[in-house]
Write an enzyme that holds these catalytic residues in place. Structure first.
Site, mmCIF file in Angstrom:
data_model
loop_
_atom_site.group_PDB
_atom_site.id
_atom_site.type_symbol
_atom_site.label_atom_id
_atom_site.label_comp_id
_atom_site.label_asym_id
_atom_site.label_seq_id
_atom_site.Cartn_x
_atom_site.Cartn_y
_atom_site.Cartn_z
ATOM 1 N N ASP A 326 0.829 -1.201 0.000
ATOM 2 C CA ASP A 326 0.000 0.000 0.000
ATOM 3 C C ASP A 326 0.868 1.257 0.000
ATOM 4 O OD1 ASP A 326 -2.666 1.229 0.285
ATOM 5 O OD2 ASP A 326 -1.909 1.876 2.237
ATOM 6 N N GLU A 355 1.712 -0.624 -5.028
ATOM 7 C CA GLU A 355 0.625 0.271 -5.410
ATOM 8 C C GLU A 355 1.243 1.597 -5.847
ATOM 9 O OE1 GLU A 355 -3.260 2.768 -3.822
ATOM 10 O OE2 GLU A 355 -1.586 2.293 -2.502
ATOM 11 N N ASP A 422 -10.376 1.584 -4.930
ATOM 12 C CA ASP A 422 -10.004 3.004 -4.939
ATOM 13 C C ASP A 422 -10.499 3.750 -6.169
ATOM 14 O OD1 ASP A 422 -8.620 3.161 -2.489
ATOM 15 O OD2 ASP A 422 -6.833 2.280 -3.380
#
Length: 573
Positions: A326, A355, A422
């Site tokens: 992340d 990410e 997201d």
């Protein structure tokens, strides 16, 4: 010839070892230059003057500005030196570290030839082999399925099926995923990517307070073990979300800093401008503007060891198969290098996926991640299918440019997605047009890399941006007769073919149609996509293996056809 467009960089995405004795070379030139032929002249580091090999480069990819010539060299001598020879307008030009010249003195090549000094095995970016056939299924755990009906559930404040908000808890858990492993296996899924499962106060669990225990809303550590064991029995791997850029403010170490300030042994684990953390005015770094998620100082060696201990715990005790990192681009390169070495020492084929929403090449040189969530691919599909900003030719050039950002190994391990927790749901962006969704999925499964399905895409789930993209799964629509589900299963089956695992890729357009070709040594698959707004004539040369809205000689708008073709020979890169 546009001299300013020419580029080659040794020891980069323009020159890299594919394995212990194979090298890929790329030369960038202007897409508008009509070059005759481009050759690489190469040899060993210490005998290049006496012995030279010569190989024709193929013009392999074209983006908006440049074309890329590419060749694969199999070496006997692992010390490679080389220059490029360009035939243009009946003239020969050489390209070396001196730039473009009319001649090249091989006697003094050791001054100005390009070189890959030596292929050291430890420096080669090794592919995670199973990623070539991987089909990911991305689950937002709280919204997938509730399997534990006996747990304490006073925290649940969202009726299943109702619109969510940022504070909603619907009750999905690990037992729910375990109960649906059969469904996922029947669909053809072989990798699950789970949003964070560790202890946290939120529904999304990105504000972790305890990295060594499963969140009580989702179950227990033993429930997690049972999920992994059942998934592995069904041939499904588990990729876990690693939140190492920041934590939740409830983390014990941050609470100690809140209480003791600089006297805390954990003070330097965080980035604080003052003697202790203060929220108003905010004096410490955090994720985005979220003061409840303080940012880790990943330059601190004690913190690094803490995060590496977490990593080892879940790998050794629970045998997870991968990490999704992340906010990975805000974490220090130094930590990710240590992380990779640590992970690969425990389990060599554990995949590491960052990410990064932008060009992540500095992280993808073989010493940090294996790949990223390919949001640049997502945006290309938005522009082509949803917004109509680019033509079929523009789409081909955009996808070609994305391939040239990285090495072959990285491209084969990219996680290619249309949507995620997201983003907007892709079906919503194309205004509910399932034909466009199906066409985009066909491209995703045919493109180089691992296709990713966001939970519920197979039943046509919609949703705007977070939190609406995190709706609960509608299990009443999970029917094998669902046309969308059936087609996705067919695409997943097609992904098992060798052409889509190891085959070369070519991207182009023809008569308004987008064309994607994947080829092995003996077989090829061609995907034709019509996104023009009109039905178009199509002449096929092979057998049709999968189609949607194809009506014989005409390919209907918002449709695709995949044809199967025998080939005599192809150069695999």
């Amino acid at each position: 010839m546009n001299k300013e467009a020419i580029l080659h960089i040794p020891n980069s995405r323009f020159c890299f070892a594919l394995n212990d004795n194979t090298v890929i070379l790329r030369l960038r030139m202007s897409r508008n230059d009509l070059i005759g032929n481009v050759y690489v002249v190469y040899g060993g580091k210490y005998d290049f003057f006496e012995k030279q090999n010569r190989l024709l480069l193929e013009r392999s990819y074209t983006d908006d500005l440049f074309c890329y010539y590419q060749a694969k060299l199999t070496l006997d001598d692992l010390r490679l030196v080389y220059i490029f020879e360009i035939k243009h307008n009946n003239k020969t030009t050489y390209y070396s570290e001196d730039g473009l010249t009319d001649s090249f003195n091989f006697k003094y090549n050791y001054f100005n030839s390009f070189q890959l000094a030596y292929i050291n095995q430890i420096d080669v970016h090794r592919e995670v082999e199973w990623m070539r056939g991987a089909v990911f299924y991305h689950i937002f755990v709280d919204r997938f399925f509730r399997g534990d009906m006996e747990k304490e559930d006073s925290y649940i404040n969202l009726k299943w099926g109702a619109p969510p908000n940022s504070k909603s808890f619907a009750g999905g858990d690990l037992k729910g995923i375990t109960a649906k492993i059969g469904y996922l296996a029947d669909l053809g899924i072989n990798v699950l990517y789970l949003t964070p499962v560790f202890r946290s106060r939120s529904n999304h669990k990105y504000d972790i307070s305890d990295y060594f225990n499963i969140d009580q809303h989702f179950g227990s550590n033993e429930d997690f073990r049972k999920l992994i064991l059942k998934a592995h029995r069904h041939g499904i791997r588990i990729v876990v979300d690693a939140v190492f850029n920041h934590c939740g403010e409830d983390l014990a170490q941050f609470q100690d800093v809140m209480e003791n300030g600089k006297a805390s042994p954990y003070f330097n684990w965080f980035i604080i401008n003052g003697d202790k953390p203060v929220k108003n005015p905010l004096n410490y770094e955090c994720f985005a503007a979220c003061d409840y998620m303080p940012k880790f100082n990943t330059s601190n060696q004690e913190l690094q060891q803490y995060l590496l201990d977490i990593t080892a715990f879940w790998m050794k005790e629970y045998d997870i198969d991968g990490w999704r990192l992340d906010v990975s681009d805000e974490v220090s390169h130094n930590f990710w290098r240590k992380f990779r070495e640590h992970v690969k020492a425990i389990k060599a084929d554990c995949v590491i996926i960052g990410e990064n929403w932008h060009d992540a090449n500095p992280f993808l040189l073989g010493d940090q991640y294996d790949s990223i969530m390919n949001y640049a691919y997502t945006k290309a599909c938005y522009d082509f299918f949803a917004d109509g900003l680019i033509s079929a030719d523009g789409f081909a050039r955009r996808l070609s440019g994305l391939l040239m950002r990285n090495t072959t190994q990285v491209n084969t391990m990219m996680l290619n997605i249309l949507d995620s927790h997201d983003t907007h749901r892709f079906l919503t962006l194309v205004k509910g047009n399932t034909d466009k969704l199906i066409c985009a999925l066909a491209v995703t499964f045919m493109y180089m890399g691992a296709p990713g399905i966001y939970y519920g895409a197979e039943i046509g789930m919609e949703g705007n941006h977070d939190p609406d993209s995190r709706r609960t799964f509608d299990w009443s629509k999970a029917d094998e007769a669902n046309p969308l589900t059936k087609l996705i299963k067919e695409l997943i089956t097609l992904k098992k073919r060798e052409e889509l695992k190891t085959g070369d890729i070519k991207l182009s357009s023809q008569d308004g149609l987008f064309l994607l070709e994947r080829a092995s040594e003996t077989k090829a698959l061609k995907l034709w996509v019509n996104n023009t707004g009109a039905d178009l004539h199509l002449i096929l040369t092979g057998a049709v293996v999968l189609e949607h809205n194809f009506t014989g000689p005409v390919l209907r708008n918002d449709g695709f056809v995949i044809e199967d073709i025998s080939v005599k020979n192809t150069s695999k890169v």
